[in-house]
Scaffold this motif. Structure first.
Motif, PDB file in Angstrom:
ATOM      1  N   VAL A 281     -14.093   0.181  -4.921  1.00  0.00           N
ATOM      2  CA  VAL A 281     -13.167   0.790  -5.692  1.00  0.00           C
ATOM      3  C   VAL A 281     -12.221  -0.074  -6.164  1.00  0.00           C
ATOM      4  O   VAL A 281     -11.466   0.228  -7.122  1.00  0.00           O
ATOM      5  CB  VAL A 281     -12.143   1.857  -4.932  1.00  0.00           C
ATOM      6  N   LYS A 282     -12.353  -1.473  -5.897  1.00  0.00           N
ATOM      7  CA  LYS A 282     -11.483  -2.542  -6.174  1.00  0.00           C
ATOM      8  C   LYS A 282     -11.467  -2.765  -7.788  1.00  0.00           C
ATOM      9  O   LYS A 282     -12.714  -2.599  -8.428  1.00  0.00           O
ATOM     10  CB  LYS A 282     -11.747  -3.879  -5.670  1.00  0.00           C
ATOM     11  N   GLY A 283     -10.475  -2.506  -8.527  1.00  0.00           N
ATOM     12  CA  GLY A 283     -10.480  -2.760  -9.959  1.00  0.00           C
ATOM     13  C   GLY A 283     -10.446  -1.211 -10.692  1.00  0.00           C
ATOM     14  O   GLY A 283     -10.269  -1.327 -11.916  1.00  0.00           O
ATOM     15  N   ARG A 284     -10.704  -0.336 -10.010  1.00  0.00           N
ATOM     16  CA  ARG A 284     -10.746   0.864 -10.570  1.00  0.00           C
ATOM     17  C   ARG A 284      -9.491   1.754  -9.860  1.00  0.00           C
ATOM     18  O   ARG A 284      -8.959   2.650 -10.454  1.00  0.00           O
ATOM     19  CB  ARG A 284     -11.814   1.753 -10.264  1.00  0.00           C
ATOM     20  N   PHE A 285      -9.124   1.501  -8.539  1.00  0.00           N
ATOM     21  CA  PHE A 285      -8.290   2.476  -8.106  1.00  0.00           C
ATOM     22  C   PHE A 285      -7.046   1.739  -7.814  1.00  0.00           C
ATOM     23  O   PHE A 285      -7.082   0.213  -7.609  1.00  0.00           O
ATOM     24  CB  PHE A 285      -8.804   2.844  -6.613  1.00  0.00           C
ATOM     25  N   THR A 286      -5.800   2.125  -7.653  1.00  0.00           N
ATOM     26  CA  THR A 286      -4.609   1.539  -7.524  1.00  0.00           C
ATOM     27  C   THR A 286      -3.642   2.395  -6.748  1.00  0.00           C
ATOM     28  O   THR A 286      -3.447   3.650  -6.860  1.00  0.00           O
ATOM     29  CB  THR A 286      -3.718   1.248  -8.861  1.00  0.00           C
ATOM     30  N   ILE A 287      -3.313   1.813  -5.478  1.00  0.00           N
ATOM     31  CA  ILE A 287      -2.426   2.347  -4.571  1.00  0.00           C
ATOM     32  C   ILE A 287      -0.984   1.775  -4.814  1.00  0.00           C
ATOM     33  O   ILE A 287      -0.762   0.752  -5.037  1.00  0.00           O
ATOM     34  CB  ILE A 287      -2.858   2.002  -3.011  1.00  0.00           C
ATOM     35  N   SER A 288      -0.003   2.790  -4.704  1.00  0.00           N
ATOM     36  CA  SER A 288       1.394   2.446  -4.724  1.00  0.00           C
ATOM     37  C   SER A 288       2.201   3.515  -3.812  1.00  0.00           C
ATOM     38  O   SER A 288       1.781   4.402  -3.501  1.00  0.00           O
ATOM     39  CB  SER A 288       1.749   2.705  -6.412  1.00  0.00           C
ATOM     40  N   ARG A 289       3.406   3.006  -3.770  1.00  0.00           N
ATOM     41  CA  ARG A 289       4.382   3.964  -2.886  1.00  0.00           C
ATOM     42  C   ARG A 289       5.846   4.053  -3.389  1.00  0.00           C
ATOM     43  O   ARG A 289       6.360   2.903  -4.306  1.00  0.00           O
ATOM     44  CB  ARG A 289       4.274   3.434  -1.452  1.00  0.00           C
ATOM     45  N   ASP A 290       6.561   4.618  -3.298  1.00  0.00           N
ATOM     46  CA  ASP A 290       7.859   5.140  -3.538  1.00  0.00           C
ATOM     47  C   ASP A 290       8.578   5.368  -2.477  1.00  0.00           C
ATOM     48  O   ASP A 290       8.498   6.706  -1.878  1.00  0.00           O
ATOM     49  CB  ASP A 290       8.033   5.838  -4.587  1.00  0.00           C
ATOM     50  N   ASN A 291       9.165   4.641  -1.817  1.00  0.00           N
ATOM     51  CA  ASN A 291       9.809   4.797  -0.525  1.00  0.00           C
ATOM     52  C   ASN A 291      11.307   5.718  -0.586  1.00  0.00           C
ATOM     53  O   ASN A 291      11.306   6.443   0.369  1.00  0.00           O
ATOM     54  CB  ASN A 291      10.094   3.424   0.292  1.00  0.00           C
ATOM     55  N   ALA A 292      11.832   5.653  -1.927  1.00  0.00           N
ATOM     56  CA  ALA A 292      12.918   6.620  -1.864  1.00  0.00           C
ATOM     57  C   ALA A 292      12.366   8.166  -2.019  1.00  0.00           C
ATOM     58  O   ALA A 292      13.239   8.874  -1.704  1.00  0.00           O
ATOM     59  CB  ALA A 292      13.772   6.205  -3.146  1.00  0.00           C
ATOM     60  N   LYS A 293      11.071   8.470  -2.459  1.00  0.00           N
ATOM     61  CA  LYS A 293      10.729   9.760  -2.668  1.00  0.00           C
ATOM     62  C   LYS A 293       9.821   9.907  -1.363  1.00  0.00           C
ATOM     63  O   LYS A 293       9.067  10.903  -1.442  1.00  0.00           O
ATOM     64  CB  LYS A 293      10.028   9.952  -3.996  1.00  0.00           C
ATOM     65  N   ASN A 294       9.425   8.980  -0.567  1.00  0.00           N
ATOM     66  CA  ASN A 294       8.604   9.207   0.413  1.00  0.00           C
ATOM     67  C   ASN A 294       7.230   9.681   0.038  1.00  0.00           C
ATOM     68  O   ASN A 294       6.634  10.875   0.385  1.00  0.00           O
ATOM     69  CB  ASN A 294       8.935  10.553   1.364  1.00  0.00           C
TER      70      ASN A 294
END
Length: 124
Positions: free
Chosen positions: A64-77
């Motif tokens: 999935v590398k190059g096609r998928f992106t993981i991210s997080r927002d700790n303020a919004k859980n």
């Protein structure tokens, strides 16, 4: 204790995009490493992507590398998985998982908390 709820799955044509979200309960969300895994019928649960507690480190399966992106927002859980250029072989139930560790594991057995999963189907 952390409770996880995934959303955003669905049916999409090959080449299309989907964005999965995982909403977490608990005041200590920011201390958890988060991962996305997937499981196709008759197959084992496979690692897709993971992110450190701060968001500063991310890890991806080669497929999935190059096609998928993981991210997080700790303020919004929340933790998200943006999936682009989807292929039929990406079809699976996608699970969000959490573990209270500094080092981010890629083995599903090292994660303590799991969501119920969301179905992603990619048609050819």
């Amino acid at each position: 204790q952390v409770q996880l709820v995934e959303s955003g799955g669905g049916l999409v044509q090959a080449g299309g995009s989907l964005r999965l979200s995982c909403a977490a309960s608990g005041r200590t969300f920011s201390s958890y490493a988060m991962g996305w895994f997937r499981q196709a019928p008759g197959k084992e649960r496979d690692f897709v992507a993971a992110i450190s507690w701060s968001g500063g480190s991310t890890y991806y399966a080669i497929s999935v590398k190059g096609r998928f992106t993981i991210s997080r927002d700790n303020a919004k859980n929340t933790v998200n998985l943006q999936m682009n250029s989807l292929k039929p072989e990406d079809t699976a139930v996608y699970y969000c998982a959490a573990v209270s560790r500094t080092v981010v594991p890629v083995n599903p057995y090292e994660y303590d908390y799991w969501g119920q999963g969301t179905q992603v189907t990619v048609s050819s």
